[in-house]
Motif scaffolding. Structure first.
Motif, PDB file in Angstrom:
ATOM      1  N   ILE A  63     -17.797  20.051  52.053  1.00  0.00           N
ATOM      2  CA  ILE A  63     -16.354  19.813  52.035  1.00  0.00           C
ATOM      3  C   ILE A  63     -15.972  18.083  51.467  1.00  0.00           C
ATOM      4  O   ILE A  63     -15.308  17.798  50.763  1.00  0.00           O
ATOM      5  N   THR A  64     -17.171  17.345  52.000  1.00  0.00           N
ATOM      6  CA  THR A  64     -17.208  16.121  51.140  1.00  0.00           C
ATOM      7  C   THR A  64     -17.913  16.006  49.819  1.00  0.00           C
ATOM      8  O   THR A  64     -17.695  15.376  49.263  1.00  0.00           O
ATOM      9  N   GLY A  65     -18.250  17.402  49.146  1.00  0.00           N
ATOM     10  CA  GLY A  65     -18.830  17.217  47.615  1.00  0.00           C
ATOM     11  C   GLY A  65     -20.207  17.039  48.055  1.00  0.00           C
ATOM     12  O   GLY A  65     -20.930  16.780  46.891  1.00  0.00           O
ATOM     13  N   GLU A  66     -21.315  15.919  49.427  1.00  0.00           N
ATOM     14  CA  GLU A  66     -22.372  16.619  49.308  1.00  0.00           C
ATOM     15  C   GLU A  66     -23.166  17.547  48.710  1.00  0.00           C
ATOM     16  O   GLU A  66     -23.862  16.956  48.073  1.00  0.00           O
ATOM     17  N   GLN A  67     -23.342  18.484  49.546  1.00  0.00           N
ATOM     18  CA  GLN A  67     -23.531  19.732  48.595  1.00  0.00           C
ATOM     19  C   GLN A  67     -22.825  20.820  48.263  1.00  0.00           C
ATOM     20  O   GLN A  67     -21.460  20.497  48.796  1.00  0.00           O
ATOM     21  N   THR A  68     -23.048  21.796  47.939  1.00  0.00           N
ATOM     22  CA  THR A  68     -22.435  23.473  47.349  1.00  0.00           C
ATOM     23  C   THR A  68     -22.740  23.982  48.227  1.00  0.00           C
ATOM     24  O   THR A  68     -23.449  23.433  49.024  1.00  0.00           O
ATOM     25  N   LEU A  69     -21.407  25.005  48.004  1.00  0.00           N
ATOM     26  CA  LEU A  69     -22.336  26.598  49.403  1.00  0.00           C
ATOM     27  C   LEU A  69     -23.068  26.715  49.173  1.00  0.00           C
ATOM     28  O   LEU A  69     -23.570  26.873  50.134  1.00  0.00           O
ATOM     29  N   SER A  70     -23.490  27.198  47.771  1.00  0.00           N
ATOM     30  CA  SER A  70     -24.738  27.737  48.067  1.00  0.00           C
ATOM     31  C   SER A  70     -25.793  27.383  47.871  1.00  0.00           C
ATOM     32  O   SER A  70     -27.215  27.621  49.240  1.00  0.00           O
ATOM     33  N   GLU A  71     -26.241  25.661  48.531  1.00  0.00           N
ATOM     34  CA  GLU A  71     -26.997  24.681  48.916  1.00  0.00           C
ATOM     35  C   GLU A  71     -27.019  24.909  50.115  1.00  0.00           C
ATOM     36  O   GLU A  71     -28.060  24.817  51.210  1.00  0.00           O
ATOM     37  N   SER A  72     -25.938  24.886  50.856  1.00  0.00           N
ATOM     38  CA  SER A  72     -25.343  24.883  52.324  1.00  0.00           C
ATOM     39  C   SER A  72     -25.662  26.485  53.300  1.00  0.00           C
ATOM     40  O   SER A  72     -26.424  26.112  54.121  1.00  0.00           O
ATOM     41  N   VAL A  73     -25.361  27.336  52.524  1.00  0.00           N
ATOM     42  CA  VAL A  73     -25.370  28.507  52.837  1.00  0.00           C
ATOM     43  C   VAL A  73     -26.687  29.025  53.824  1.00  0.00           C
ATOM     44  O   VAL A  73     -27.710  29.240  52.692  1.00  0.00           O
ATOM     45  N   VAL A 100      -7.471  12.931  52.429  1.00  0.00           N
ATOM     46  CA  VAL A 100      -8.182  13.618  51.216  1.00  0.00           C
ATOM     47  C   VAL A 100      -7.294  13.680  50.455  1.00  0.00           C
ATOM     48  O   VAL A 100      -5.948  14.962  50.998  1.00  0.00           O
ATOM     49  N   ASP A 101      -6.948  14.014  49.086  1.00  0.00           N
ATOM     50  CA  ASP A 101      -6.004  14.453  48.063  1.00  0.00           C
ATOM     51  C   ASP A 101      -6.249  16.004  48.544  1.00  0.00           C
ATOM     52  O   ASP A 101      -7.565  15.935  48.068  1.00  0.00           O
ATOM     53  N   GLU A 102      -4.822  16.530  48.507  1.00  0.00           N
ATOM     54  CA  GLU A 102      -5.168  17.847  48.696  1.00  0.00           C
ATOM     55  C   GLU A 102      -6.310  18.022  49.179  1.00  0.00           C
ATOM     56  O   GLU A 102      -6.718  19.188  49.302  1.00  0.00           O
ATOM     57  N   GLY A 103      -6.013  17.610  50.888  1.00  0.00           N
ATOM     58  CA  GLY A 103      -6.751  18.071  51.766  1.00  0.00           C
ATOM     59  C   GLY A 103      -7.247  18.890  52.422  1.00  0.00           C
ATOM     60  O   GLY A 103      -7.435  19.194  53.305  1.00  0.00           O
ATOM     61  N   LEU A 104      -5.985  19.568  52.111  1.00  0.00           N
ATOM     62  CA  LEU A 104      -5.179  21.103  53.027  1.00  0.00           C
ATOM     63  C   LEU A 104      -5.713  22.034  52.410  1.00  0.00           C
ATOM     64  O   LEU A 104      -6.017  23.267  52.890  1.00  0.00           O
ATOM     65  N   TYR A 105      -5.989  22.047  51.300  1.00  0.00           N
ATOM     66  CA  TYR A 105      -6.650  22.751  50.594  1.00  0.00           C
ATOM     67  C   TYR A 105      -8.184  23.325  50.230  1.00  0.00           C
ATOM     68  O   TYR A 105      -9.022  23.854  49.461  1.00  0.00           O
ATOM     69  N   VAL A 106      -9.333  21.834  50.717  1.00  0.00           N
ATOM     70  CA  VAL A 106     -10.545  21.670  50.821  1.00  0.00           C
ATOM     71  C   VAL A 106     -11.063  23.312  51.380  1.00  0.00           C
ATOM     72  O   VAL A 106     -12.054  23.677  50.741  1.00  0.00           O
ATOM     73  N   LEU A 107     -10.471  24.361  52.084  1.00  0.00           N
ATOM     74  CA  LEU A 107     -11.767  25.415  52.352  1.00  0.00           C
ATOM     75  C   LEU A 107     -11.205  26.053  51.369  1.00  0.00           C
ATOM     76  O   LEU A 107     -12.382  26.846  51.036  1.00  0.00           O
ATOM     77  N   LYS A 108     -10.272  25.936  51.020  1.00  0.00           N
ATOM     78  CA  LYS A 108      -9.845  27.426  49.438  1.00  0.00           C
ATOM     79  C   LYS A 108     -10.690  27.036  48.537  1.00  0.00           C
ATOM     80  O   LYS A 108     -11.552  28.207  48.491  1.00  0.00           O
ATOM     81  N   LYS A 109     -10.777  25.511  48.215  1.00  0.00           N
ATOM     82  CA  LYS A 109     -11.533  25.231  47.079  1.00  0.00           C
ATOM     83  C   LYS A 109     -12.857  25.695  47.066  1.00  0.00           C
ATOM     84  O   LYS A 109     -13.566  25.731  46.453  1.00  0.00           O
ATOM     85  N   ILE A 110     -13.032  25.234  48.462  1.00  0.00           N
ATOM     86  CA  ILE A 110     -15.024  25.683  48.569  1.00  0.00           C
ATOM     87  C   ILE A 110     -15.165  26.967  47.470  1.00  0.00           C
ATOM     88  O   ILE A 110     -16.215  27.493  47.962  1.00  0.00           O
ATOM     89  N   LEU A 111     -14.020  28.031  48.649  1.00  0.00           N
ATOM     90  CA  LEU A 111     -14.849  29.580  48.189  1.00  0.00           C
ATOM     91  C   LEU A 111     -13.919  29.976  46.778  1.00  0.00           C
ATOM     92  O   LEU A 111     -14.424  30.781  46.323  1.00  0.00           O
ATOM     93  N   ASN A 112     -13.986  29.132  45.891  1.00  0.00           N
ATOM     94  CA  ASN A 112     -13.237  29.797  44.522  1.00  0.00           C
ATOM     95  C   ASN A 112     -14.783  29.708  44.066  1.00  0.00           C
ATOM     96  O   ASN A 112     -15.772  28.941  43.528  1.00  0.00           O
ATOM     97  N   GLY A 113     -14.704  31.072  43.302  1.00  0.00           N
ATOM     98  CA  GLY A 113     -16.152  31.075  41.832  1.00  0.00           C
ATOM     99  C   GLY A 113     -17.049  32.294  42.659  1.00  0.00           C
ATOM    100  O   GLY A 113     -18.224  32.647  42.496  1.00  0.00           O
ATOM    101  N   HIS A 114     -16.659  32.237  44.776  1.00  0.00           N
ATOM    102  CA  HIS A 114     -17.745  33.455  44.970  1.00  0.00           C
ATOM    103  C   HIS A 114     -17.274  34.449  46.081  1.00  0.00           C
ATOM    104  O   HIS A 114     -16.089  34.439  45.990  1.00  0.00           O
TER     105      HIS A 114
END
Ligand code: ADP
Ligand code: MG
Length: 262
Positions: A63-73, A100-114
């Motif tokens: 969620i901080t953008g340090e890693q992608t979802l694929s890298e952390s899973v 954080v800007d749009e902070g309520l949607y960070v979990l929704k966003k990390i799932l995009n494209g998966h």
């Protein structure tokens, strides 16, 4: 992709146990499942045998953008079951995300494209920012209730949170159901709680109840879902029945008509 959140602001009611075993049951019928551990305690990650050293990162890094979802899973000993682990630093999100800007949607966003078949969020014992984020990213909320005195305490607040998210942020969110956990049928109090829950929420209570079982409580210390640790135990059977009931219910619900579930 079906996304569900397992939430109850009470601790110790069986959220993590339900998340692990439901995820395993779905994976066992060849669904690609991602379990996202939102509790900084990391019980879901540990319970699936993911030691702290195996975690290259986790929800926080994604969620901080340090890693992608694929890298952390990370994959688990259960085929088709993947975990996005949590790390202690995740607790910082509760204070950082509101800024954080749009902070309520960070979990929704990390799932995009998966494209997992199921995503299951295991929540911390609070109705804080992470739980709210998960509810905004989900189609369903699943509520475990421990069949004991005070079980219903907190339900009013939980349902109020559900309605607020539904009305303001995520109109797609529906209540999938309420699961009675650690149920002991010989206990009159447990039966009483069951009747009470049924009378208040007749359309939400699942028929499948999870019995109190030593095998269920032992399994996490072996880093295994009870379904792998002892598939024939009452606890395993109960979670398999619950998974079937959930798949059936989803098919009959509004999102279910449009998605290819089971
Ligand atoms: N059906 C069950 N039978 C026996 N023990 C259980 C059962 N479900 C959960 N537990 C135990 O109860 C404790 C709390 O469960 P947990 O799933 O971690 O709850 P939560 O995630 O809501 O805090 C854990 O020690 C777990 O092993
Ligand atoms: Mg937990």
């Amino acid at each position: 992709m079906t996304v569900m959140t397992i939430a109850n602001q009470k601790g110790g009611v069986g959220k993590t146990t339900t998340a692990i075993n439901l995820a395993t049951a779905m994976a066992a019928i060849n669904k690609r499942v991602l379990l996202i551990d939102l509790d900084p305690q990391g019980n879901a990650s540990t319970g699936l045998g993911i030691s702290a050293s195996e975690r290259r990162g986790g929800v926080y890094q994604v969620i901080t953008g340090e890693q992608t979802l694929s890298e952390s899973v990370v994959s688990t000993s259960v085929p088709n079951l993947y975990v996005l682990p949590s790390t202690q630093d995740l607790s910082a999100s509760e204070v950082e995300l509101p800024h954080v800007d749009e902070g309520l949607y960070v979990l929704k966003k990390i799932l995009n494209g998966h494209d997992f078949d199921f995503v299951i969020f295991d929540c911390p014992p609070s109705l804080g920012f992470l739980t709210i984020n998960a509810l905004i990213a989900s189609q369903y909320i699943l509520i475990p209730l421990q069949a004991e005195f005070f079980a219903l305490e907190g339900m009013t607040q939980l349902l109020r949170t559900f309605r607020r998210i539904h009305n303001n942020y995520n109109p797609d969110l529906e209540i999938l159901g309420i699961i009675l956990t650690m149920y002991d049928s010989r206990n009159a109090l447990a039966q009483h709680v069951e009747e009470e829950v049924r009378s208040y929420f007749p359309e939400h209570l699942f028929d499948s109840k999870i019995p109190r079982s030593t095998r269920v409580s032992e399994a996490p210390s072996h880093g295994l879902p009870v379904m792998v640790y002892d598939v024939k135990s009452h606890g395993s059977m109960a979670y398999i029945r619950l998974a079937k009931e959930i798949l059936h219910k989803i098919r009959g619900m509004s999102h279910g008509h449009h998605s290819q579930v089971a």
